[in-house]
Design a protein around this motif. Sequence first.
Motif, PDB file in Angstrom:
ATOM      1  N   VAL A  68       0.843  -1.210   0.000  1.00  0.00           N
ATOM      2  CA  VAL A  68       0.000   0.000   0.000  1.00  0.00           C
ATOM      3  C   VAL A  68       0.875   1.256   0.000  1.00  0.00           C
ATOM      4  O   VAL A  68       0.588   2.219  -0.723  1.00  0.00           O
ATOM      5  N   VAL A  69       1.944   1.260   0.788  1.00  0.00           N
ATOM      6  CA  VAL A  69       2.855   2.411   0.809  1.00  0.00           C
ATOM      7  C   VAL A  69       3.495   2.593  -0.569  1.00  0.00           C
ATOM      8  O   VAL A  69       3.600   3.715  -1.073  1.00  0.00           O
ATOM      9  N   GLY A  70       3.906   1.488  -1.183  1.00  0.00           N
ATOM     10  CA  GLY A  70       4.466   1.563  -2.527  1.00  0.00           C
ATOM     11  C   GLY A  70       3.469   2.109  -3.538  1.00  0.00           C
ATOM     12  O   GLY A  70       3.827   2.874  -4.431  1.00  0.00           O
ATOM     13  N   SER A  71       2.211   1.722  -3.383  1.00  0.00           N
ATOM     14  CA  SER A  71       1.173   2.226  -4.273  1.00  0.00           C
ATOM     15  C   SER A  71       0.986   3.731  -4.116  1.00  0.00           C
ATOM     16  O   SER A  71       0.795   4.447  -5.107  1.00  0.00           O
ATOM     17  N   LEU A  72       1.042   4.223  -2.890  1.00  0.00           N
ATOM     18  CA  LEU A  72       0.914   5.666  -2.667  1.00  0.00           C
ATOM     19  C   LEU A  72       2.055   6.429  -3.337  1.00  0.00           C
ATOM     20  O   LEU A  72       1.834   7.452  -3.985  1.00  0.00           O
ATOM     21  N   PHE A  73       3.287   5.924  -3.180  1.00  0.00           N
ATOM     22  CA  PHE A  73       4.425   6.557  -3.848  1.00  0.00           C
ATOM     23  C   PHE A  73       4.266   6.513  -5.364  1.00  0.00           C
ATOM     24  O   PHE A  73       4.584   7.468  -6.064  1.00  0.00           O
ATOM     25  N   ALA A  74       3.758   5.397  -5.879  1.00  0.00           N
ATOM     26  CA  ALA A  74       3.585   5.263  -7.328  1.00  0.00           C
ATOM     27  C   ALA A  74       2.537   6.243  -7.851  1.00  0.00           C
ATOM     28  O   ALA A  74       2.716   6.840  -8.924  1.00  0.00           O
ATOM     29  N   PHE A  75       1.450   6.433  -7.122  1.00  0.00           N
ATOM     30  CA  PHE A  75       0.446   7.399  -7.553  1.00  0.00           C
ATOM     31  C   PHE A  75       0.996   8.825  -7.524  1.00  0.00           C
ATOM     32  O   PHE A  75       0.637   9.645  -8.360  1.00  0.00           O
ATOM     33  N   ILE A  76       1.865   9.112  -6.572  1.00  0.00           N
ATOM     34  CA  ILE A  76       2.477  10.446  -6.520  1.00  0.00           C
ATOM     35  C   ILE A  76       3.361  10.680  -7.735  1.00  0.00           C
ATOM     36  O   ILE A  76       3.345  11.755  -8.337  1.00  0.00           O
ATOM     37  N   ALA A  77       4.143   9.677  -8.115  1.00  0.00           N
ATOM     38  CA  ALA A  77       5.065   9.823  -9.240  1.00  0.00           C
ATOM     39  C   ALA A  77       4.375   9.702 -10.595  1.00  0.00           C
ATOM     40  O   ALA A  77       4.988   9.984 -11.626  1.00  0.00           O
ATOM     41  N   ALA A  78       3.100   9.309 -10.615  1.00  0.00           N
ATOM     42  CA  ALA A  78       2.405   9.071 -11.883  1.00  0.00           C
ATOM     43  C   ALA A  78       2.154  10.343 -12.681  1.00  0.00           C
ATOM     44  O   ALA A  78       1.863  10.264 -13.878  1.00  0.00           O
ATOM     45  N   SER A  79       2.280  11.500 -12.074  1.00  0.00           N
ATOM     46  CA  SER A  79       2.040  12.734 -12.825  1.00  0.00           C
ATOM     47  C   SER A  79       3.114  12.969 -13.885  1.00  0.00           C
ATOM     48  O   SER A  79       2.824  13.452 -14.972  1.00  0.00           O
ATOM     49  N   ALA A  80       4.363  12.616 -13.590  1.00  0.00           N
ATOM     50  CA  ALA A  80       5.443  12.809 -14.553  1.00  0.00           C
ATOM     51  C   ALA A  80       5.771  11.529 -15.315  1.00  0.00           C
ATOM     52  O   ALA A  80       6.248  11.582 -16.448  1.00  0.00           O
ATOM     53  N   PHE A  81       5.532  10.392 -14.730  1.00  0.00           N
ATOM     54  CA  PHE A  81       5.889   9.094 -15.307  1.00  0.00           C
ATOM     55  C   PHE A  81       4.624   8.244 -15.290  1.00  0.00           C
ATOM     56  O   PHE A  81       4.293   7.600 -14.315  1.00  0.00           O
ATOM     57  N   THR A  82       3.871   8.266 -16.409  1.00  0.00           N
ATOM     58  CA  THR A  82       2.522   7.704 -16.420  1.00  0.00           C
ATOM     59  C   THR A  82       2.478   6.190 -16.251  1.00  0.00           C
ATOM     60  O   THR A  82       1.448   5.662 -15.842  1.00  0.00           O
ATOM     61  N   ASP A  83       3.561   5.492 -16.542  1.00  0.00           N
ATOM     62  CA  ASP A  83       3.568   4.040 -16.331  1.00  0.00           C
ATOM     63  C   ASP A  83       3.476   3.675 -14.858  1.00  0.00           C
ATOM     64  O   ASP A  83       3.157   2.534 -14.516  1.00  0.00           O
TER      65      ASP A  83
END
Length: 118
Positions: A68-83
Motif C-alpha cells: 500500500v505504501v508503494g502504491s501511494l508513492f507510485a500514484f504520486i510519481a504518476a504525474s510525470a511518469f505515467t507508467d
Amino acid sequence: MKIAVGIIGILLGMISMLQSCAVATGGSIAANHDLAGAGSVGVLVGLLFFVGGAFAFGLPLVSAIIFVVGSLFAFIAASAFTDMKVWAFADLILAAMAFFAWRSGRAGRIKTTEGGAK
C-alpha cells in the motif's frame, strides 16, 4: 497464496526497478528533472515491491502494508511518469492478495486452536 504474492512481488519489483532506472537515466540525460525525479521514486517503488514480496512468505500483513505504501508513492510519481499508474494498481492488487492470505492463515490457526481445546 503467500507464495504467489511473494514470487510475483519480487519479479515485478525487479521489472519495475529496471524500467525506473532507465527512466531516471533518460530524464537526467535529457535534463528533464520531473521525469528523473519520478524515475527515482519508481526505483523506490520497485524496492518496496521487492521487500513486500519478501515479507509475503512469512508476514503477509506487513507485506500488504508495504504494498500500500508503494502504491501511494507510485500514484504520486504518476504525474510525470505515467507508467507508474500500472505499478500502483499492481501494488494494490498484491496488497489485497497479501491481506487475504494473512486473513485465511489467521482463520486456519483459530480453527485449529478451537478444535484442539474441546
